[in-house]
Design an enzyme around this catalytic site. Structure first.
Site, PDB file in Angstrom:
ATOM      1  N   ASP A  54     -58.553 -39.949 -25.221  1.00  0.00           N
ATOM      2  CA  ASP A  54     -58.410 -41.320 -24.749  1.00  0.00           C
ATOM      3  C   ASP A  54     -57.451 -41.309 -23.546  1.00  0.00           C
ATOM      4  O   ASP A  54     -56.305 -40.882 -23.668  1.00  0.00           O
ATOM      5  CB  ASP A  54     -57.846 -42.170 -25.894  1.00  0.00           C
ATOM      6  CG  ASP A  54     -57.748 -43.639 -25.522  1.00  0.00           C
ATOM      7  OD1 ASP A  54     -57.587 -43.950 -24.318  1.00  0.00           O
ATOM      8  OD2 ASP A  54     -57.824 -44.479 -26.432  1.00  0.00           O
ATOM      9  N   SER A  71     -64.657 -38.578  -9.031  1.00  0.00           N
ATOM     10  CA  SER A  71     -63.264 -38.287  -8.660  1.00  0.00           C
ATOM     11  C   SER A  71     -62.810 -36.868  -9.037  1.00  0.00           C
ATOM     12  O   SER A  71     -62.159 -36.204  -8.215  1.00  0.00           O
ATOM     13  CB  SER A  71     -62.316 -39.340  -9.240  1.00  0.00           C
ATOM     14  OG  SER A  71     -62.530 -39.535 -10.616  1.00  0.00           O
ATOM     15  N   HIS A 116     -62.414 -43.261  -3.523  1.00  0.00           N
ATOM     16  CA  HIS A 116     -62.410 -41.815  -3.270  1.00  0.00           C
ATOM     17  C   HIS A 116     -61.813 -41.476  -1.904  1.00  0.00           C
ATOM     18  O   HIS A 116     -61.171 -40.442  -1.741  1.00  0.00           O
ATOM     19  CB  HIS A 116     -63.829 -41.251  -3.416  1.00  0.00           C
ATOM     20  CG  HIS A 116     -64.334 -41.346  -4.830  1.00  0.00           C
ATOM     21  ND1 HIS A 116     -65.664 -41.399  -5.162  1.00  0.00           N
ATOM     22  CD2 HIS A 116     -63.664 -41.411  -6.025  1.00  0.00           C
ATOM     23  CE1 HIS A 116     -65.799 -41.481  -6.479  1.00  0.00           C
ATOM     24  NE2 HIS A 116     -64.596 -41.496  -7.022  1.00  0.00           N
ATOM     25  N   ASP A 168     -58.614 -45.145 -13.737  1.00  0.00           N
ATOM     26  CA  ASP A 168     -59.829 -45.825 -13.268  1.00  0.00           C
ATOM     27  C   ASP A 168     -60.682 -46.243 -14.465  1.00  0.00           C
ATOM     28  O   ASP A 168     -61.762 -45.696 -14.700  1.00  0.00           O
ATOM     29  CB  ASP A 168     -60.584 -44.837 -12.343  1.00  0.00           C
ATOM     30  CG  ASP A 168     -61.857 -45.430 -11.781  1.00  0.00           C
ATOM     31  OD1 ASP A 168     -61.972 -46.666 -11.715  1.00  0.00           O
ATOM     32  OD2 ASP A 168     -62.737 -44.636 -11.391  1.00  0.00           O
ATOM     33  N   GLU A 205     -61.636 -37.607 -20.279  1.00  0.00           N
ATOM     34  CA  GLU A 205     -62.788 -38.505 -20.460  1.00  0.00           C
ATOM     35  C   GLU A 205     -63.058 -38.599 -21.962  1.00  0.00           C
ATOM     36  O   GLU A 205     -62.895 -37.623 -22.696  1.00  0.00           O
ATOM     37  CB  GLU A 205     -63.993 -37.935 -19.690  1.00  0.00           C
ATOM     38  CG  GLU A 205     -65.333 -38.563 -19.944  1.00  0.00           C
ATOM     39  CD  GLU A 205     -65.447 -40.047 -19.590  1.00  0.00           C
ATOM     40  OE1 GLU A 205     -65.062 -40.464 -18.483  1.00  0.00           O
ATOM     41  OE2 GLU A 205     -65.940 -40.797 -20.452  1.00  0.00           O
ATOM     42  N   HIS A 221     -59.595 -41.352 -16.516  1.00  0.00           N
ATOM     43  CA  HIS A 221     -60.941 -41.846 -16.838  1.00  0.00           C
ATOM     44  C   HIS A 221     -61.892 -41.174 -15.834  1.00  0.00           C
ATOM     45  O   HIS A 221     -62.322 -41.779 -14.850  1.00  0.00           O
ATOM     46  CB  HIS A 221     -61.016 -43.368 -16.706  1.00  0.00           C
ATOM     47  CG  HIS A 221     -60.152 -44.102 -17.686  1.00  0.00           C
ATOM     48  ND1 HIS A 221     -58.790 -44.139 -17.599  1.00  0.00           N
ATOM     49  CD2 HIS A 221     -60.475 -44.833 -18.791  1.00  0.00           C
ATOM     50  CE1 HIS A 221     -58.303 -44.862 -18.604  1.00  0.00           C
ATOM     51  NE2 HIS A 221     -59.303 -45.289 -19.342  1.00  0.00           N
TER      52      HIS A 221
HETATM   53  C1  LIG Z   1     -65.197 -46.119 -13.665  1.00  0.00           C
HETATM   54  S1  LIG Z   1     -65.678 -44.756 -14.626  1.00  0.00           S
HETATM   55  C2  LIG Z   1     -64.814 -43.409 -13.913  1.00  0.00           C
HETATM   56  C3  LIG Z   1     -65.280 -42.968 -12.585  1.00  0.00           C
HETATM   57  C4  LIG Z   1     -64.511 -41.790 -12.018  1.00  0.00           C
HETATM   58  N1  LIG Z   1     -63.082 -41.993 -12.104  1.00  0.00           N
HETATM   59  C5  LIG Z   1     -64.893 -41.557 -10.574  1.00  0.00           C
HETATM   60  O1  LIG Z   1     -64.246 -42.134  -9.683  1.00  0.00           O
HETATM   61  O2  LIG Z   1     -65.822 -40.792 -10.314  1.00  0.00           O
HETATM   62  C6  LIG Z   1     -64.778 -44.974 -16.101  1.00  0.00           C
HETATM   63  C7  LIG Z   1     -64.953 -43.838 -17.106  1.00  0.00           C
HETATM   64  O3  LIG Z   1     -64.027 -44.037 -18.175  1.00  0.00           O
HETATM   65  C8  LIG Z   1     -64.622 -43.570 -19.371  1.00  0.00           C
HETATM   66  N2  LIG Z   1     -63.832 -44.145 -20.466  1.00  0.00           N
HETATM   67  C9  LIG Z   1     -63.963 -45.341 -21.088  1.00  0.00           C
HETATM   68  N3  LIG Z   1     -62.954 -45.528 -21.970  1.00  0.00           N
HETATM   69  C10 LIG Z   1     -62.159 -44.421 -21.888  1.00  0.00           C
HETATM   70  C11 LIG Z   1     -60.959 -44.024 -22.510  1.00  0.00           C
HETATM   71  N4  LIG Z   1     -60.348 -44.809 -23.396  1.00  0.00           N
HETATM   72  N5  LIG Z   1     -60.413 -42.842 -22.166  1.00  0.00           N
HETATM   73  C12 LIG Z   1     -61.016 -42.021 -21.251  1.00  0.00           C
HETATM   74  N6  LIG Z   1     -62.167 -42.350 -20.635  1.00  0.00           N
HETATM   75  C13 LIG Z   1     -62.734 -43.529 -20.940  1.00  0.00           C
HETATM   76  C14 LIG Z   1     -66.051 -44.019 -19.258  1.00  0.00           C
HETATM   77  O4  LIG Z   1     -66.890 -43.250 -20.106  1.00  0.00           O
HETATM   78  C15 LIG Z   1     -66.322 -43.782 -17.767  1.00  0.00           C
HETATM   79  O5  LIG Z   1     -66.855 -42.487 -17.571  1.00  0.00           O
END
Ligand SMILES: C[S@@+](CC[C@H](N)C(=O)[O-])C[C@H]1O[C@@H](n2cnc3c(N)ncnc32)[C@H](O)[C@@H]1O
Length: 281
Positions: free
Chosen positions: A145, A102, A18, A166, A120, A41
């Protein structure tokens, strides 16, 4: 999709990620022209540090908890201010009870002409994110996705901006998806800045990933390596990496200040190190 970021929010890896995202957004703000951040993500956007999930791991106490109780030297404090001010803004009553994700941090930093697409896929996370961003015409939560978004949402109409990738790293294959994803995205939009987060846990997988990234022919690419400790005997999250495609020319000098400052607070044993390596010129 079992990964829940609520267990890890505010840990050292979030802090480093961040802090760097905030520097990238601040750089984009140097020109008046509008930009867009695409967060593939995004997570739920806000995490309750008093909740059971955060309490179970206590990871935030060794991360943002330590950082907020530290007094940084002036140069580091100035560079960290946009990020840390956003964390305090999520805690208007003082005291640290919530940690912003984020999308919320980025949203806090946007000017009125800038936009955020926060993507997400997890049903519970996207529901929370949608309610967090409800009614906000500058920021949109999209259920999709994230890997598909790299095709469908790029290039953005602003033609300036940042893509944050991420993924949760639930599967080893996510290293492959990252390389393939950024390669395809960079073809569609060569001028965008991309930030890719990855875990430093399985050292062999990490070396292979870096080699493959360097072989992509993406011309401007740096790799930020932040390690809390030397390699653990058992697989453990010893550090994290951030690969940045098209880094602003100011970033490396800023990292020379920020990374040692953060490492001084977050280190956890011998072998801790932070460095920036150019994977491509
Ligand atoms: C590491 S966390 C994200 C944290 C966020 N970027 C932050 O820094 O606050 C990863 C996220 O990706 C989501 N996720 C998993 N597979 C995904 C996909 N194929 N597409 C979008 N989101 C996905 C999960 O539910 C989770 O919330």
């Amino acid at each position: 999709m079992n990964y829940r970021h609520a267990y890890h929010a505010g840990n050292f890896a979030d802090v480093v990620k961040h802090a760097v995202i905030a520097r990238l957004v601040e750089y984009l703000k140097l020109k008046d022209k509008a930009f867009r951040v695409v967060d593939t993500h995004a997570g739920r956007g806000m995490y309750d540090l008093t909740a059971e999930e955060a309490g179970k791991t206590g990871e935030w106490e060794q991360g943002i908890g330590r950082v907020l109780s530290h007094r940084f030297a002036r140069d580091a404090a100035l560079l960290l201010a946009p990020y840390l001010d956003a964390v305090w803004a999520a805690n208007p009553d003082g005291g640290l009870k919530r940690y912003p994700g984020s999308p919320w941090i980025v949203r806090k930093l946007l000017r009125k002409q800038d936009r955020l697409s926060a993507i997400e896929l997890h049903p519970a996370e996207i529901a929370e994110l949608k309610s967090l961003l409800a009614g906000d015409f500058q920021a949109r939560a999209i259920e999709l996705d994230g890997w598909l978004a790299l095709g469908a949402h790029l290039p953005p109409k602003e033609r300036r901006g940042l893509v944050v990738i991420d993924p949760p790293f639930e599967q080893e294959s996510e290293f492959d998806r990252l390389v393939d994803g950024v390669k395809g995205a960079h073809k569609r939009w060569p001028g965008g800045t991309y930030l890719l987060w990855y875990p430093i846990k399985d050292r062999e997988a990490v070396s292979d990933f870096r080699r493959r990234l360097a072989d992509t022919d993406i011309p401007k690419l740096i790799d930020i390596r932040f390690e809390l400790r030397g390699p653990s005997p058992e697989p453990r999250l010893d550090g994290c990496g951030l690969a940045v495609v098209n880094p602003p020319y100011t970033l490396e000098a800023e990292l020379q200040v920020i990374l040692p400052a953060l490492l001084g607070v977050l280190r956890d044993g011998p072998g801790a190190k932070a460095e920036v390596v150019r994977l491509a010129e």
